[in-house]
Design a protein around this motif. Structure first.
Motif, PDB file in Angstrom:
ATOM      1  N   MET A 142       0.820  -1.202   0.000  1.00 34.68           N
ATOM      2  CA  MET A 142       0.000   0.000   0.000  1.00 34.68           C
ATOM      3  C   MET A 142       0.862   1.264   0.000  1.00 34.68           C
ATOM      4  SD  MET A 142      -3.162  -1.146   2.478  1.00 34.68           S
ATOM      5  CE  MET A 142      -4.371  -0.117   1.642  1.00 34.68           C
ATOM      6  N   GLY A 143       2.173   1.086  -0.105  1.00 32.78           N
ATOM      7  CA  GLY A 143       3.056   2.250  -0.085  1.00 32.78           C
ATOM      8  C   GLY A 143       4.003   2.312  -1.264  1.00 32.78           C
ATOM      9  N   PHE A 144       3.712   1.594  -2.356  1.00 32.19           N
ATOM     10  CA  PHE A 144       4.569   1.645  -3.531  1.00 32.19           C
ATOM     11  C   PHE A 144       4.616   3.059  -4.117  1.00 32.19           C
ATOM     12  CE2 PHE A 144       4.014  -3.077  -5.023  1.00 32.19           C
ATOM     13  CZ  PHE A 144       4.718  -3.494  -3.893  1.00 32.19           C
ATOM     14  N   PRO A 145       5.778   3.505  -4.598  1.00 31.41           N
ATOM     15  CA  PRO A 145       5.822   4.776  -5.337  1.00 31.41           C
ATOM     16  C   PRO A 145       4.918   4.708  -6.563  1.00 31.41           C
ATOM     17  CG  PRO A 145       8.042   4.005  -4.795  1.00 31.41           C
ATOM     18  CD  PRO A 145       7.108   2.882  -4.464  1.00 31.41           C
ATOM     19  N   LEU A 146       4.441   5.869  -7.014  1.00 30.31           N
ATOM     20  CA  LEU A 146       3.513   5.901  -8.143  1.00 30.31           C
ATOM     21  C   LEU A 146       4.146   5.331  -9.407  1.00 30.31           C
ATOM     22  CD1 LEU A 146       1.748   9.364  -7.662  1.00 30.31           C
ATOM     23  CD2 LEU A 146       0.965   7.087  -6.975  1.00 30.31           C
ATOM     24  N   LYS A 147       5.441   5.607  -9.628  1.00 30.54           N
ATOM     25  CA  LYS A 147       6.086   5.087 -10.840  1.00 30.54           C
ATOM     26  C   LYS A 147       6.183   3.561 -10.798  1.00 30.54           C
ATOM     27  CE  LYS A 147      10.851   5.668  -9.136  1.00 30.54           C
ATOM     28  NZ  LYS A 147      12.170   6.292  -9.420  1.00 30.54           N
ATOM     29  N   THR A 148       6.353   2.988  -9.606  1.00 27.55           N
ATOM     30  CA  THR A 148       6.385   1.534  -9.472  1.00 27.55           C
ATOM     31  C   THR A 148       5.006   0.948  -9.751  1.00 27.55           C
ATOM     32  OG1 THR A 148       8.151   1.683  -7.827  1.00 27.55           O
ATOM     33  CG2 THR A 148       6.883  -0.372  -7.892  1.00 27.55           C
ATOM     34  N   ALA A 149       3.973   1.578  -9.214  1.00 22.51           N
ATOM     35  CA  ALA A 149       2.603   1.113  -9.456  1.00 22.51           C
ATOM     36  C   ALA A 149       2.274   1.151 -10.947  1.00 22.51           C
ATOM     37  CB  ALA A 149       1.614   1.965  -8.670  1.00 22.51           C
ATOM     38  N   PHE A 150       2.644   2.249 -11.605  1.00 22.59           N
ATOM     39  CA  PHE A 150       2.370   2.362 -13.048  1.00 22.59           C
ATOM     40  C   PHE A 150       3.152   1.301 -13.824  1.00 22.59           C
ATOM     41  CE2 PHE A 150       3.332   4.097 -17.277  1.00 22.59           C
ATOM     42  CZ  PHE A 150       2.039   4.284 -17.752  1.00 22.59           C
ATOM     43  N   GLY A 151       4.400   1.065 -13.428  1.00 27.04           N
ATOM     44  CA  GLY A 151       5.215   0.054 -14.101  1.00 27.04           C
ATOM     45  C   GLY A 151       4.592  -1.331 -13.985  1.00 27.04           C
ATOM     46  N   ILE A 152       4.056  -1.650 -12.817  1.00 26.38           N
ATOM     47  CA  ILE A 152       3.371  -2.933 -12.641  1.00 26.38           C
ATOM     48  C   ILE A 152       2.151  -2.996 -13.558  1.00 26.38           C
ATOM     49  CG2 ILE A 152       2.056  -4.337 -11.003  1.00 26.38           C
ATOM     50  CD1 ILE A 152       3.948  -3.295  -8.803  1.00 26.38           C
ATOM     51  N   GLY A 153       1.471  -1.858 -13.723  1.00 24.31           N
ATOM     52  CA  GLY A 153       0.335  -1.811 -14.639  1.00 24.31           C
ATOM     53  C   GLY A 153       0.731  -2.076 -16.075  1.00 24.31           C
ATOM     54  N   VAL A 154       1.909  -1.604 -16.470  1.00 21.83           N
ATOM     55  CA  VAL A 154       2.410  -1.894 -17.824  1.00 21.83           C
ATOM     56  C   VAL A 154       2.656  -3.391 -17.981  1.00 21.83           C
ATOM     57  CG1 VAL A 154       4.298  -1.508 -19.434  1.00 21.83           C
ATOM     58  CG2 VAL A 154       3.376   0.417 -18.120  1.00 21.83           C
ATOM     59  N   PHE A 155       3.242  -4.003 -16.964  1.00 25.18           N
ATOM     60  CA  PHE A 155       3.439  -5.457 -17.007  1.00 25.18           C
ATOM     61  C   PHE A 155       2.104  -6.197 -17.125  1.00 25.18           C
ATOM     62  CE2 PHE A 155       7.776  -4.741 -15.682  1.00 25.18           C
ATOM     63  CZ  PHE A 155       8.463  -5.879 -16.068  1.00 25.18           C
ATOM     64  N   GLN A 156       1.064  -5.648 -16.498  1.00 26.39           N
ATOM     65  CA  GLN A 156      -0.237  -6.311 -16.535  1.00 26.39           C
ATOM     66  C   GLN A 156      -0.775  -6.434 -17.968  1.00 26.39           C
ATOM     67  OE1 GLN A 156      -4.103  -6.330 -13.741  1.00 26.39           O
ATOM     68  NE2 GLN A 156      -3.799  -4.344 -14.702  1.00 26.39           N
ATOM     69  N   CYS A 157      -0.332  -5.577 -18.872  1.00 27.87           N
ATOM     70  CA  CYS A 157      -0.787  -5.653 -20.268  1.00 27.87           C
ATOM     71  C   CYS A 157      -0.440  -7.003 -20.900  1.00 27.87           C
ATOM     72  CB  CYS A 157      -0.159  -4.527 -21.089  1.00 27.87           C
ATOM     73  SG  CYS A 157      -0.714  -2.872 -20.622  1.00 27.87           S
ATOM     74  N   LEU A 158       0.610  -7.650 -20.398  1.00 32.73           N
ATOM     75  CA  LEU A 158       0.976  -8.969 -20.924  1.00 32.73           C
ATOM     76  C   LEU A 158      -0.155  -9.970 -20.717  1.00 32.73           C
ATOM     77  CD1 LEU A 158       4.644  -9.196 -19.591  1.00 32.73           C
ATOM     78  CD2 LEU A 158       3.939  -8.820 -21.960  1.00 32.73           C
ATOM     79  N   ALA A 159      -0.956  -9.747 -19.679  1.00 34.30           N
ATOM     80  CA  ALA A 159      -2.022 -10.686 -19.351  1.00 34.30           C
ATOM     81  C   ALA A 159      -3.180 -10.629 -20.338  1.00 34.30           C
ATOM     82  CB  ALA A 159      -2.536 -10.417 -17.936  1.00 34.30           C
ATOM     83  N   LEU A 160      -3.164  -9.671 -21.265  1.00 33.10           N
ATOM     84  CA  LEU A 160      -4.189  -9.662 -22.311  1.00 33.10           C
ATOM     85  C   LEU A 160      -4.037 -10.865 -23.235  1.00 33.10           C
ATOM     86  CD1 LEU A 160      -4.153  -5.845 -23.176  1.00 33.10           C
ATOM     87  CD2 LEU A 160      -5.866  -7.091 -21.831  1.00 33.10           C
ATOM     88  N   ILE A 161      -2.857 -11.492 -23.211  1.00 32.69           N
ATOM     89  CA  ILE A 161      -2.640 -12.747 -23.936  1.00 32.69           C
ATOM     90  C   ILE A 161      -3.074 -13.881 -23.021  1.00 32.69           C
ATOM     91  CG2 ILE A 161      -0.947 -14.246 -25.065  1.00 32.69           C
ATOM     92  CD1 ILE A 161       0.837 -11.754 -25.368  1.00 32.69           C
ATOM     93  N   PRO A 162      -4.127 -14.625 -23.357  1.00 35.31           N
ATOM     94  CA  PRO A 162      -4.564 -15.723 -22.486  1.00 35.31           C
ATOM     95  C   PRO A 162      -3.424 -16.707 -22.245  1.00 35.31           C
ATOM     96  CG  PRO A 162      -6.154 -15.339 -24.249  1.00 35.31           C
ATOM     97  CD  PRO A 162      -4.941 -14.512 -24.574  1.00 35.31           C
ATOM     98  N   GLY A 163      -3.200 -17.030 -20.987  1.00 38.19           N
ATOM     99  CA  GLY A 163      -2.118 -17.923 -20.633  1.00 38.19           C
ATOM    100  C   GLY A 163      -0.961 -17.216 -19.959  1.00 38.19           C
ATOM    101  N   MET A 164      -0.843 -15.910 -20.158  1.00 37.28           N
ATOM    102  CA  MET A 164       0.248 -15.176 -19.520  1.00 37.28           C
ATOM    103  C   MET A 164      -0.018 -14.957 -18.032  1.00 37.28           C
ATOM    104  SD  MET A 164       2.765 -14.776 -21.474  1.00 37.28           S
ATOM    105  CE  MET A 164       3.713 -13.586 -20.530  1.00 37.28           C
ATOM    106  N   SER A 165      -1.271 -14.848 -17.641  1.00 38.06           N
ATOM    107  CA  SER A 165      -1.686 -14.699 -16.245  1.00 38.06           C
ATOM    108  C   SER A 165      -1.618 -13.253 -15.777  1.00 38.06           C
ATOM    109  CB  SER A 165      -0.841 -15.570 -15.301  1.00 38.06           C
ATOM    110  OG  SER A 165      -1.120 -15.269 -13.936  1.00 38.06           O
ATOM    111  N   ARG A 166      -2.771 -12.732 -15.327  1.00 40.61           N
ATOM    112  CA  ARG A 166      -2.806 -11.385 -14.782  1.00 40.61           C
ATOM    113  C   ARG A 166      -1.983 -11.299 -13.500  1.00 40.61           C
ATOM    114  NH1 ARG A 166      -4.162  -8.592 -10.971  1.00 40.61           N
ATOM    115  NH2 ARG A 166      -4.808 -10.483  -9.887  1.00 40.61           N
ATOM    116  N   SER A 167      -2.204 -12.252 -12.600  1.00 41.18           N
ATOM    117  CA  SER A 167      -1.446 -12.224 -11.348  1.00 41.18           C
ATOM    118  C   SER A 167       0.035 -12.488 -11.606  1.00 41.18           C
ATOM    119  CB  SER A 167      -2.007 -13.253 -10.356  1.00 41.18           C
ATOM    120  OG  SER A 167      -1.953 -14.557 -10.889  1.00 41.18           O
TER     121      SER A 167
END
Length: 268
Positions: A142-167
């Motif tokens: 709950m205390g990640f810097p904003l740039k770290t949170a956004f970076g994790i969100g960019v990684f989440q885009c990989l999960a749009l490919i079924p099988g890559m896994s959102r988590s």
């Protein structure tokens, strides 16, 4: 609709709840299981809509913490930063998901080979990363810097490919960007709320005219089953990854991906 179809919906819902928060791709497990048992859902809506059942389990487990954040929003900069961080992490996949929705549902969701390949690739990544001695800089999700949170969100885009896994994608992103194993998993939990709620609303709206009462009953059964199973997983997962890491999930992904490819090649 038969009793057998209801049993299949129940089993798929349990499978969703058990796999949503571990980095093995619940979507891949659902699509492959549905493919091999012959379960057909209208517009693949079942596989998307029941995921919200699993995600709502997060609200139960973390209710007090979320309530505290909500009450502190007017006065606590840390609470506001946490909410803004979740919003920033949510946006990349949300935008790409809307733009690529048709392609994802009509092409990627219909390709067991692509799903299996993504499972295997993601499994290898998890095994490799689990052996790297990262030096975590953050241990409070709950205390990640904003740039770290956004970076994790960019990684989440990989999960749009079924099988890559959102988590899996968000956990890998967290580890690479400096989170420890526990906080990476916990941030993935939190990010699941807006992500899966958005996917639920968007997919329901897109399929609203095609869904029947039978579809609604199957989705309800899967939804409840996913919610109940996810409650168990959330309470167990954080302690497990803190002690054992993520390699076991990588090996599981590889095994499921190889089994799926074998099934496809054998004509199932």
């Amino acid at each position: 609709m038969t009793l057998g179809t209801l049993v299949e919906a129940l089993a798929l819902g349990l499978l969703e709840g058990l796999t949503e928060f571990i980095p093995v791709s619940s979507t891949a497990h659902l699509l492959l299981a549905a493919h091999f048992i012959g379960f057909e859902s209208t517009g693949k809506a079942f596989e998307v809509l029941i995921q919200l059942g699993a995600v709502l389990a997060i609200l139960v487990v973390y209710f007090q913490r979320f309530l505290r954040v909500a009450l502190q929003l007017p006065t606590n900069p840390g609470a506001r930063r946490f909410v803004l961080g979740i919003v920033l992490a949510f946006l990349p996949a949300a935008v790409l998901g809307v733009l690529l929705h048709g392609f994802i549902k009509s092409v990627l969701f219909e390709s067991p080979v692509t799903i299996c390949a993504a499972l295997i690739f993601g499994g290898v990544v998890l095994i490799v990363l689990d052996r790297i001695a990262f030096k975590p800089r953050y241990n409070n999700a709950m205390g990640f810097p904003l740039k770290t949170a956004f970076g994790i969100g960019v990684f989440q885009c990989l999960a749009l490919i079924p099988g890559m896994s959102r988590s899996g994608s968000t956990i890998v992103g967290g580890l690479v960007l400096g989170a420890d194993k526990r906080s990476a998993a916990e941030f993935s939990f939190f990010l699941a709320l807006p992500t899966m709620l958005g996917a639920f609303v968007y997919d329901f709206w897109k399929n609203r005219s095609a869904l029947s009462l039978d579809d609604g009953l199957l989705i309800a059964v899967g939804f409840v089953a996913a919610f109940c199973a996810a409650l168990l997983v959330i309470r167990w997962l954080l302690d497990f990854v803190s002690r054992h890491g993520y390699a076991v999930f990588g090996w599981w992904r590889i095994a499921v991906g190889l089994a799926g490819l074998a099934g496809v090649m054998l004509g199932y």
